[in-house]
Write a protein that holds these residues in place. Structure first.
Motif, PDB file in Angstrom:
ATOM      1  N   UNK A 226       0.942  -1.299   0.027  1.00 58.07           N
ATOM      2  CA  UNK A 226      -0.198   0.046   0.044  1.00 58.07           C
ATOM      3  C   UNK A 226       0.887   1.375  -0.097  1.00 58.07           C
ATOM      4  N   UNK A 227       1.970   1.199   0.596  1.00 58.72           N
ATOM      5  CA  UNK A 227       2.817   2.221   0.681  1.00 58.72           C
ATOM      6  C   UNK A 227       3.663   2.450  -0.647  1.00 58.72           C
ATOM      7  N   UNK A 228       3.504   1.549  -1.875  1.00 60.40           N
ATOM      8  CA  UNK A 228       4.047   1.633  -3.027  1.00 60.40           C
ATOM      9  C   UNK A 228       5.768   1.792  -2.928  1.00 60.40           C
ATOM     10  N   UNK A 229       6.153   0.780  -2.144  1.00 59.43           N
ATOM     11  CA  UNK A 229       7.730   1.027  -2.207  1.00 59.43           C
ATOM     12  C   UNK A 229       8.409   0.395  -3.254  1.00 59.43           C
ATOM     13  N   UNK A 230       9.564   1.049  -3.462  1.00 61.53           N
ATOM     14  CA  UNK A 230      10.406   0.408  -4.605  1.00 61.53           C
ATOM     15  C   UNK A 230      10.939  -0.817  -4.339  1.00 61.53           C
ATOM     16  N   UNK A 231      11.151  -1.117  -3.090  1.00 62.03           N
ATOM     17  CA  UNK A 231      11.670  -2.379  -2.711  1.00 62.03           C
ATOM     18  C   UNK A 231      10.889  -2.860  -1.343  1.00 62.03           C
ATOM     19  N   UNK A 232      10.410  -4.033  -1.410  1.00 62.36           N
ATOM     20  CA  UNK A 232       9.562  -4.610  -0.274  1.00 62.36           C
ATOM     21  C   UNK A 232      10.332  -5.838   0.170  1.00 62.36           C
ATOM     22  N   UNK A 233      10.948  -5.599   1.446  1.00 61.41           N
ATOM     23  CA  UNK A 233      11.883  -6.805   1.943  1.00 61.41           C
ATOM     24  C   UNK A 233      10.864  -7.485   3.184  1.00 61.41           C
ATOM     25  N   UNK A 234      10.878  -8.965   3.114  1.00 66.85           N
ATOM     26  CA  UNK A 234       9.838  -9.583   3.606  1.00 66.85           C
ATOM     27  C   UNK A 234      10.666 -10.593   4.579  1.00 66.85           C
ATOM     28  N   UNK A 235      10.714 -10.622   5.691  1.00 66.31           N
ATOM     29  CA  UNK A 235      11.593 -11.557   6.680  1.00 66.31           C
ATOM     30  C   UNK A 235      10.767 -12.676   7.169  1.00 66.31           C
ATOM     31  N   UNK A 236      10.904 -13.856   6.764  1.00 62.93           N
ATOM     32  CA  UNK A 236      10.610 -15.245   7.174  1.00 62.93           C
ATOM     33  C   UNK A 236       8.977 -15.167   7.432  1.00 62.93           C
ATOM     34  N   UNK A 237       8.113 -15.010   6.657  1.00 63.43           N
ATOM     35  CA  UNK A 237       6.896 -14.721   6.340  1.00 63.43           C
ATOM     36  C   UNK A 237       5.953 -15.786   7.204  1.00 63.43           C
ATOM     37  N   UNK A 238       6.561 -16.990   7.130  1.00 65.00           N
ATOM     38  CA  UNK A 238       5.495 -18.204   7.646  1.00 65.00           C
ATOM     39  C   UNK A 238       6.136 -18.827   8.772  1.00 65.00           C
ATOM     40  N   UNK A 239       7.265 -18.100   9.423  1.00 64.25           N
ATOM     41  CA  UNK A 239       8.053 -18.852  10.511  1.00 64.25           C
ATOM     42  C   UNK A 239       7.002 -19.038  11.743  1.00 64.25           C
ATOM     43  N   UNK A 240       6.246 -18.262  11.939  1.00 61.93           N
ATOM     44  CA  UNK A 240       5.223 -18.418  13.166  1.00 61.93           C
ATOM     45  C   UNK A 240       3.997 -19.194  13.031  1.00 61.93           C
TER      46      UNK A 240
ATOM     47  N   UNK B 201       3.703  -9.844  -6.248  1.00 65.18           N
ATOM     48  CA  UNK B 201       4.333  -9.410  -7.271  1.00 65.18           C
ATOM     49  C   UNK B 201       3.947  -8.342  -7.959  1.00 65.18           C
ATOM     50  N   UNK B 202       4.615  -7.346  -8.081  1.00 68.16           N
ATOM     51  CA  UNK B 202       4.132  -6.127  -8.624  1.00 68.16           C
ATOM     52  C   UNK B 202       5.123  -5.367  -9.647  1.00 68.16           C
ATOM     53  N   UNK B 203       4.508  -4.622 -10.877  1.00 65.33           N
ATOM     54  CA  UNK B 203       5.381  -4.251 -11.705  1.00 65.33           C
ATOM     55  C   UNK B 203       6.185  -3.048 -11.329  1.00 65.33           C
ATOM     56  N   UNK B 204       5.914  -2.588 -10.018  1.00 69.19           N
ATOM     57  CA  UNK B 204       6.472  -1.216  -9.396  1.00 69.19           C
ATOM     58  C   UNK B 204       7.604  -1.619  -8.216  1.00 69.19           C
ATOM     59  N   UNK B 205       7.493  -2.964  -8.013  1.00 64.71           N
ATOM     60  CA  UNK B 205       8.231  -3.054  -6.800  1.00 64.71           C
ATOM     61  C   UNK B 205       9.189  -4.249  -6.845  1.00 64.71           C
ATOM     62  N   UNK B 206      10.296  -4.170  -6.349  1.00 62.69           N
ATOM     63  CA  UNK B 206      11.377  -5.354  -6.143  1.00 62.69           C
ATOM     64  C   UNK B 206      10.835  -6.005  -5.001  1.00 62.69           C
ATOM     65  N   UNK B 207      10.671  -7.417  -5.038  1.00 65.76           N
ATOM     66  CA  UNK B 207      10.236  -8.010  -3.650  1.00 65.76           C
ATOM     67  C   UNK B 207      11.197  -8.891  -3.221  1.00 65.76           C
ATOM     68  N   UNK B 208      11.610  -8.927  -2.146  1.00 60.56           N
ATOM     69  CA  UNK B 208      12.759 -10.095  -1.833  1.00 60.56           C
ATOM     70  C   UNK B 208      12.236 -10.744  -0.392  1.00 60.56           C
ATOM     71  N   UNK B 209      11.993 -11.931  -0.260  1.00 64.86           N
ATOM     72  CA  UNK B 209      11.530 -12.643   0.909  1.00 64.86           C
ATOM     73  C   UNK B 209      12.553 -13.663   1.368  1.00 64.86           C
ATOM     74  N   UNK B 210      12.857 -13.393   2.672  1.00 62.96           N
ATOM     75  CA  UNK B 210      14.049 -14.312   3.289  1.00 62.96           C
ATOM     76  C   UNK B 210      13.334 -15.539   3.849  1.00 62.96           C
ATOM     77  N   UNK B 211      13.532 -16.635   3.577  1.00 65.85           N
ATOM     78  CA  UNK B 211      12.694 -17.622   4.011  1.00 65.85           C
ATOM     79  C   UNK B 211      13.615 -19.096   4.372  1.00 65.85           C
TER      80      UNK B 211
END
Ligand SMILES: Nc1ncnc2c1ncn2[C@@H]1O[C@H](COP(=O)(O)OP(=O)(O)O)[C@@H](O)[C@H]1O
Ligand SMILES: [Mg+2]
Length: 206
Positions: free
Chosen positions: A141-155, A172-182
């Motif tokens: 929603x904040x329309x970031x250039x980069x969205x970093x997601x750290x361990x979204x399913x760990x809990x 996945x969004x054409x405006x955003x680089x998404x990186x998920x640590x898992x």
């Protein structure tokens, strides 16, 4: 817009072990990158380098036209008495959108993450999986250039985690680089690209 690693290596302390070395990759918007490796392999460390919170010990992180970087953490946090919808609408209003279009965009994000039926529920009454999916919707929603997601399913338990994994695809969004640590194989499989820090012969990347 480009975020890139050039021969990046990092370790803590003067003679600590290298967590990773020689990482070279260009991150592009529209893709969802899985950053994988066992606990302690340096996933969260690499995210903080990508957020410019710290500098790599060797190599360079290049930022071209990267404006806003947003984070989604492993433990969802929000305002217990506010509605789920408010959590998504507020960052849109903060970008300067008019209330009517903020509401439309928030509704659209809620359905994209399967949250339309809980839009009016208080954050404190959401289940763990709903709250985590809401954090993904709020992150976009904040329309970031980069969205970093750290361990979204760990809990989360296995079934709830599966619903979050399908939500990862929706990020996945054409405006955003998404990186998920898992360290979760299924979350990894839900992403469009993979960067592994944990293979025994050293980091592996496409
Ligand atoms: N600020 C710090 N100072 C010293 N060591 C750290 C610091 N942050 C993390 N580490 C260590 O670096 C290693 C990698 O940590 P981390 O990046 O959190 O890995 P992961 O997210 O893959 O579990 C761990 O051994 C951790 O204890
Ligand atoms: Mg971590």
């Amino acid at each position: 817009m480009l975020l890139a690693l050039e021969n990046v290596g990092h370790r803590y302390g003067r003679d600590g072990d290298w967590l990773f070395r020689g990482l070279t990759i260009d991150f592009h918007p529209g893709e969802v990158y899985a950053l994988t490796g066992p606990s302690g392999s340096g996933k969260s460390t690499l995210l903080s380098l990508l957020a410019r919170r710290s500098r790599p010990r060797e190599g360079a992180v290049r930022f071209t036209d990267i404006e806003k970087v947003s984070w989604v953490f492993q433990n969802p946090f929000g305002s217990p008495h506010r509605t789920a919808l408010d959590h998504v609408a507020l960052p849109i209003l903060a970008r300067g959108e008019k209330p009517a279009s903020a509401e439309d965009e928030a509704d659209e994000l809620m359905s994209r993450f399967g949250l339309q039926s809980v839009a009016q529920r208080r954050f404190g009454d959401l289940s763990g999986g709903e709250a985590q999916r809401l954090m993904l919707a709020r992150g976009l929603a904040s329309r970031p250039s980069v969205l970093l997601i750290d361990e979204p399913t760990a809990q989360l338990d296995r079934r709830t985690a599966e619903r979050v994994d399908s939500a990862i695809r929706a990020v996945a969004d054409p405006r955003t680089i998404v990186i998920v640590a898992t360290h979760d194989e299924r979350t990894r499989a839900a992403c469009t690209k993979q960067l592994d820090l944990g293979s025994p012969e050293g980091p592996d990347y496409p």
